[in-house]
Design an enzyme around this catalytic site. Sequence first.
Site, PDB file in Angstrom:
ATOM      1  N   GLU A   1      -6.898   5.002   7.272  1.00 18.85           N
ATOM      2  CA  GLU A   1      -6.714   6.398   7.134  1.00 18.85           C
ATOM      3  C   GLU A   1      -7.890   7.099   6.152  1.00 18.85           C
ATOM      4  O   GLU A   1      -8.176   8.218   6.243  1.00 18.85           O
ATOM      5  CB  GLU A   1      -5.564   6.585   6.176  1.00 18.85           C
ATOM      6  CG  GLU A   1      -4.262   6.229   7.254  1.00 18.85           C
ATOM      7  CD  GLU A   1      -3.289   5.732   6.563  1.00 18.85           C
ATOM      8  OE1 GLU A   1      -2.855   5.709   5.156  1.00 18.85           O
ATOM      9  OE2 GLU A   1      -2.013   5.125   7.395  1.00 18.85           O
TER      10      GLU A   1
ATOM     11  N   GLU B   1      -5.370  -4.546  10.531  1.00 20.76           N
ATOM     12  CA  GLU B   1      -4.391  -3.553  10.737  1.00 20.76           C
ATOM     13  C   GLU B   1      -4.849  -2.861  11.824  1.00 20.76           C
ATOM     14  O   GLU B   1      -5.709  -1.856  11.967  1.00 20.76           O
ATOM     15  CB  GLU B   1      -4.338  -2.352   9.658  1.00 20.76           C
ATOM     16  CG  GLU B   1      -4.110  -3.384   8.175  1.00 20.76           C
ATOM     17  CD  GLU B   1      -3.492  -2.203   7.224  1.00 20.76           C
ATOM     18  OE1 GLU B   1      -2.435  -2.703   6.720  1.00 20.76           O
ATOM     19  OE2 GLU B   1      -3.998  -1.140   6.714  1.00 20.76           O
TER      20      GLU B   1
ATOM     21  N   SER C   1       3.383  -1.965  10.424  1.00 22.38           N
ATOM     22  CA  SER C   1       4.685  -1.956  10.690  1.00 22.38           C
ATOM     23  C   SER C   1       5.138  -3.590  10.449  1.00 22.38           C
ATOM     24  O   SER C   1       6.092  -3.942  11.106  1.00 22.38           O
ATOM     25  CB  SER C   1       4.933  -1.542  12.169  1.00 22.38           C
ATOM     26  OG  SER C   1       4.673  -0.453  12.484  1.00 22.38           O
TER      27      SER C   1
ATOM     28  N   HIS D   1      -9.471   1.409   4.794  1.00 19.05           N
ATOM     29  CA  HIS D   1      -8.273   1.497   5.256  1.00 19.05           C
ATOM     30  C   HIS D   1      -8.594   2.554   6.379  1.00 19.05           C
ATOM     31  O   HIS D   1      -9.237   3.210   6.328  1.00 19.05           O
ATOM     32  CB  HIS D   1      -7.134   2.111   4.289  1.00 19.05           C
ATOM     33  CG  HIS D   1      -5.729   1.978   4.961  1.00 19.05           C
ATOM     34  ND1 HIS D   1      -5.363   2.957   5.771  1.00 19.05           N
ATOM     35  CD2 HIS D   1      -4.847   1.487   4.893  1.00 19.05           C
ATOM     36  CE1 HIS D   1      -4.018   2.824   6.168  1.00 19.05           C
ATOM     37  NE2 HIS D   1      -3.899   1.666   5.809  1.00 19.05           N
TER      38      HIS D   1
ATOM     39  N   GLY E   1       2.297   2.353  10.717  1.00 19.84           N
ATOM     40  CA  GLY E   1       3.440   3.469  10.534  1.00 19.84           C
ATOM     41  C   GLY E   1       4.278   3.984  11.826  1.00 19.84           C
ATOM     42  O   GLY E   1       4.864   4.943  11.714  1.00 19.84           O
TER      43      GLY E   1
ATOM     44  N   ASN F   1       0.857  -0.963  -0.009  1.00 13.75           N
ATOM     45  CA  ASN F   1      -0.037  -0.032  -0.041  1.00 13.75           C
ATOM     46  C   ASN F   1       0.968   1.372   0.027  1.00 13.75           C
ATOM     47  O   ASN F   1       1.392   1.570   0.798  1.00 13.75           O
ATOM     48  CB  ASN F   1      -0.906  -0.121   1.222  1.00 13.75           C
ATOM     49  CG  ASN F   1      -1.841   1.354   1.384  1.00 13.75           C
ATOM     50  OD1 ASN F   1      -1.805   2.151   0.601  1.00 13.75           O
ATOM     51  ND2 ASN F   1      -2.362   1.786   2.452  1.00 13.75           N
ATOM     52  N   TRP F   2       1.185   1.887  -1.128  1.00 10.55           N
ATOM     53  CA  TRP F   2       1.981   2.921  -1.411  1.00 10.55           C
ATOM     54  C   TRP F   2       1.601   4.284  -0.604  1.00 10.55           C
ATOM     55  O   TRP F   2       2.340   5.148  -0.592  1.00 10.55           O
ATOM     56  CB  TRP F   2       2.309   3.130  -2.649  1.00 10.55           C
ATOM     57  CG  TRP F   2       3.363   1.943  -3.378  1.00 10.55           C
ATOM     58  CD1 TRP F   2       3.708   0.869  -2.734  1.00 10.55           C
ATOM     59  CD2 TRP F   2       3.687   1.864  -4.975  1.00 10.55           C
ATOM     60  NE1 TRP F   2       4.125   0.114  -3.717  1.00 10.55           N
ATOM     61  CE2 TRP F   2       4.338   0.669  -4.855  1.00 10.55           C
ATOM     62  CE3 TRP F   2       3.422   2.494  -5.925  1.00 10.55           C
ATOM     63  CZ2 TRP F   2       4.765   0.294  -6.070  1.00 10.55           C
ATOM     64  CZ3 TRP F   2       4.105   2.327  -7.160  1.00 10.55           C
ATOM     65  CH2 TRP F   2       4.462   1.023  -7.170  1.00 10.55           C
ATOM     66  N   LYS F   3       0.333   4.378  -0.388  1.00 13.17           N
ATOM     67  CA  LYS F   3      -0.224   5.509   0.207  1.00 13.17           C
ATOM     68  C   LYS F   3      -0.012   6.457  -0.584  1.00 13.17           C
ATOM     69  O   LYS F   3       0.099   6.416  -1.828  1.00 13.17           O
ATOM     70  CB  LYS F   3      -0.009   5.630   1.735  1.00 13.17           C
ATOM     71  CG  LYS F   3      -0.043   4.355   2.508  1.00 13.17           C
ATOM     72  CD  LYS F   3      -0.026   4.701   4.008  1.00 13.17           C
ATOM     73  CE  LYS F   3      -0.240   3.327   4.623  1.00 13.17           C
ATOM     74  NZ  LYS F   3      -0.355   3.471   6.031  1.00 13.17           N
TER      75      LYS F   3
HETATM   76  P1  PGA Z   1       2.810   0.269   7.448  1.00 12.34           P
HETATM   77  O1  PGA Z   1       1.271   0.627   7.071  1.00 12.34           O
HETATM   78  O2  PGA Z   1       3.288  -0.995   7.087  1.00 12.34           O
HETATM   79  O3  PGA Z   1       3.422   1.617   7.323  1.00 12.34           O
HETATM   80  O4  PGA Z   1       2.508   0.336   9.106  1.00 12.34           O
HETATM   81  C1  PGA Z   1       0.351  -0.422   6.755  1.00 12.34           C
HETATM   82  C2  PGA Z   1      -0.984   0.137   6.039  1.00 12.34           C
HETATM   83  O5  PGA Z   1      -1.594   1.083   6.727  1.00 12.34           O
HETATM   84  O6  PGA Z   1      -1.418  -0.419   5.011  1.00 12.34           O
END
Ligand code: PGA
Length: 251
Positions: A98, A167, A213, A96, A173, A9-11
């Site tokens: 976010e 998640e 993470s 997600h 993150g 997931n490159w965001k």
């Molecule tokens: P992360 O993000 O690996 O940077 O913790 C995972 C995600 O939000 O899909």
Amino acid sequence: MRKKIVAGNWKMNTTLQEGIALANDLKNALAGKTPKCDVVVCTPYISVAAVAETVKGSVIGVGAEDCSANEKGAFTGEVSASMVASTGAKYCILGHSERRQYHGEDNALLIKKLNLALANGLTPIFCVGEVKEEREANTFKSVIEGQMAAVYTLSAADFAKVVIAYEPVWAIGTGLTATSAQAQEVHASIRASIAAKYDKATAENTSILYGGSCKGSNAPELFAQPDIDGGLIGGAALKAADFMQIIEAWK
Ligand code: PGA
């Protein structure tokens, strides 16, 4: 048998050029190898088409990080599921944390997105997970069950096309990973809940990914858990070598 999947997931981290370069790096790193899992990269809308073109003929599947809850029309700035599918992408992350946090996405909206993604032949990677306070208050299982209610509106046939990603928001993150035991506990409870909602075979066939993470150093232990079928990877998906380490955690 359920699939093992490592999905990136490159965001909002890659320009078009950086995305193409990253896709090329990953394609080259995988050349001549037979990964023991499905490999997926979910990219910003701006690069989905170019990345799909870049990795054509490789083992890499491509997805978007979201899609619109509307089918078509006057929705300035939105990208529909059919537009995502038209690039050759096969996946779409939905729900997600976010999106839930910064865009107020709730079950009613996510049900619309799920149905549009499925109607356009995309595999939704549907995310669930609790925030830190819910973990501390020990309400996380009911929070996750409440989020799963959106996918439980699907028929068994449609549900079978969905990938679930657990998640824990406090691990995204932050460098804090759920321990493999904590993750396994939630994955097993999600699988039991799917069995109760549909049936045991459906639950056994559902891929449930862990995200938060996840990196090369902790992936082997996480993936060794019986109910963890792979990972949804943010930060460690932004360098091909880091992402490869996670892919290669599946031996
Ligand atoms: P992360 O993000 O690996 O940077 O913790 C995972 C995600 O939000 O899909």
